[in-house]
Scaffold this active site. Sequence first.
Site, mmCIF file in Angstrom:
data_model
loop_
_atom_site.group_PDB
_atom_site.id
_atom_site.type_symbol
_atom_site.label_atom_id
_atom_site.label_comp_id
_atom_site.label_asym_id
_atom_site.label_seq_id
_atom_site.Cartn_x
_atom_site.Cartn_y
_atom_site.Cartn_z
ATOM 1 N N HIS A 139 0.841 -1.191 0.000
ATOM 2 C CA HIS A 139 0.000 0.000 0.000
ATOM 3 C C HIS A 139 0.879 1.245 0.000
ATOM 4 O O HIS A 139 1.944 1.288 0.603
ATOM 5 C CB HIS A 139 -0.916 0.019 1.224
ATOM 6 C CG HIS A 139 -2.101 0.924 1.083
ATOM 7 N ND1 HIS A 139 -2.006 2.301 1.214
ATOM 8 C CD2 HIS A 139 -3.402 0.660 0.797
ATOM 9 C CE1 HIS A 139 -3.191 2.828 1.032
ATOM 10 N NE2 HIS A 139 -4.064 1.867 0.772
ATOM 11 N N HIS A 140 0.400 2.291 -0.704
ATOM 12 C CA HIS A 140 1.151 3.538 -0.784
ATOM 13 C C HIS A 140 1.264 4.217 0.580
ATOM 14 O O HIS A 140 2.148 5.063 0.787
ATOM 15 C CB HIS A 140 0.475 4.487 -1.782
ATOM 16 C CG HIS A 140 1.437 5.301 -2.589
ATOM 17 N ND1 HIS A 140 2.629 5.776 -2.084
ATOM 18 C CD2 HIS A 140 1.385 5.750 -3.874
ATOM 19 C CE1 HIS A 140 3.271 6.463 -3.005
ATOM 20 N NE2 HIS A 140 2.545 6.458 -4.106
ATOM 21 N N ALA A 141 0.409 3.861 1.527
ATOM 22 C CA ALA A 141 0.526 4.417 2.877
ATOM 23 C C ALA A 141 1.797 3.941 3.566
ATOM 24 O O ALA A 141 2.286 4.594 4.498
ATOM 25 C CB ALA A 141 -0.685 4.037 3.720
#
Length: 463
Positions: A139-141
Site C-alpha cells: 500500500h502507498h501508505a
Amino acid sequence: MQRLTGADATFLYTQTPNAHMEIGACIVVDAEALPTGEALLRHTLDWLQPRLHLAPMMRRRLVRVPFQLDHPVWVEDPGFDVEYHVRHVALPAPGTFEQLGDLVGRLMSRRLDHSRPLWELYVIEGLDGGRGATFMKTHHAAVDGVAGFNLLASMVDLAAAAPPPDPPDVQWEPEPIPTDVRLVADATANLARQPLRGLKAARRLARQVADARTKHGSAKVVLGELGAPETRFNGTIGPHRRVRYFDLPLADVKAAKKRSGAKLNDLVLTVVGGGLRRYLERHDELPDAPLIAFVPISGRVPDAGGTDGNQTSMMYVALATDEDDPATRLARIAEASAAAKAVHADLGPSALVDLSALTGPALAAASLRLVDTFRLLERTRLGGNVVVSNIPGPDFPLYTAGARISGLFPMGPIGEGTGLNVTLLSYLDSLGFSVVADRDLVPDLDDLVDDLRAAWKELDSCL
C-alpha cells in the site's frame, strides 16, 4: 506502535472502492536453476524469512483509531503469517510478456487485506525463454516510490550464492493490538495540540507560496499547470487494471540525451507526450491544449535516515501534445520542467499539502470523502492527465532467491480522475516502462504501448 504521518495517512483517506492506492513491482528472473512447483514456493519462503527484519513494514499491520480522531497506527502484527503473504502461480503456455501483464493486472485489481500487513508476494512460473517472475505489491501508505525501491533492495542480493544477512541485534517481538480505549486516549492527547500544529502548518505554507510567487512572478507559475484538458484518461475509474511492460536500450536513450543536451527525465516526458498524442489523435480525441503530467518528486534527504513512509512532493509539467515536431516538443518540455523544478526547489518538499496538518485527521478524511463523492478530481483534473514517475536504478546485476534478475518494473497506482500511470526504472542496460491503466478507460493498452515505442523512435531519429 508507530503512528502514520499525515502524508502516509492521506493515501488511506484517498483510497476508494475502485482506487486502492497500491503500488507494486515485477521482477523478471532467469529461472533455469530454480526448482518448480511447490518446491519453488518453499525455496522462496526459506530465502525470504531470514530477510524480514530488513523491511520492518512487512510485519506491521494497520490499526485504525475510532471515529478517525487521529491517524492510524502501525503495530507489530501478533498474528503475522508469512505463508499467507507469499503465493505461487503459473502462466499458461506460451508465457508471453503480455500474459504476465494480464496476470499482474488482475492481481493489482484485488484490494489488499487491511487486517494483515499490507503486502503480497507472488512467485510466477512459466514465463517464456526459461524465465520466471516475482510480483510484490504493497500500500502507498507504507512506502512511496523511492521507499518501495528500498524495500525491493532489501529483498535482493549482489550474488547468486549470497549468504543470508546477519540476524537483527534485537529479536522481533509482536505487539498486542491496542484497545479502543488506549487509541482514543492517545488521540485525545494529540487533538489538544492540533490547533497549534494546524496554525504553524498554515503559516509555513502561506509563507512558502508567497516567497515563491515573489520570486517567480505569478500564481500560475507557482501552483503549476492545473488546467489539464479533458481526456478519456480522466474518466471514472473502475476496480480493474490493465498492465503492460516494455523497455528501451538505455545506451540509446543516453546517446539521445547527450546529442540533445536535455535531461533524461525530459526525454522520458517527451516520449510519453508523443505516445499520448499519437494515441489520442488516432481516436480523434486530441485536445487543443497540451496534456499535463503529474510528476512525483522524492523529498528524501540523503543520509537522513528512514526508508519507510512517504516523503514525496510533486510538480506539473505540460507535455506539449499540441506540438507535432518531437524536437520542438522536447524543447518545450525541458523549459516547462526546469521552471517547475525551480519553483519546487523554492517551495521545498513540505509544501506538498498535508491536509491533515491544517485540519486534523477526522476533517481531512471527511473532506477527501467529499472529494470522492462529488467526483471533484475527475471534474477538475487536479491529478493531471497522466502520472509519470522516473526512478533511477542500479547499473549492476542483482539476484533474488538465487536467480539473476533480468528486468525490474515498478508500478504506481491510478486514482480517481487519473486512470493512467507510467513508471520507469533503469536497470543494467535497459530503461523499463510499466504502464498501468484502468481496464475500461484504456481497453487497447497494447496500442498505446506501440504508440510510446513509435514516439521514442521518432524522437531518437530527429536528434
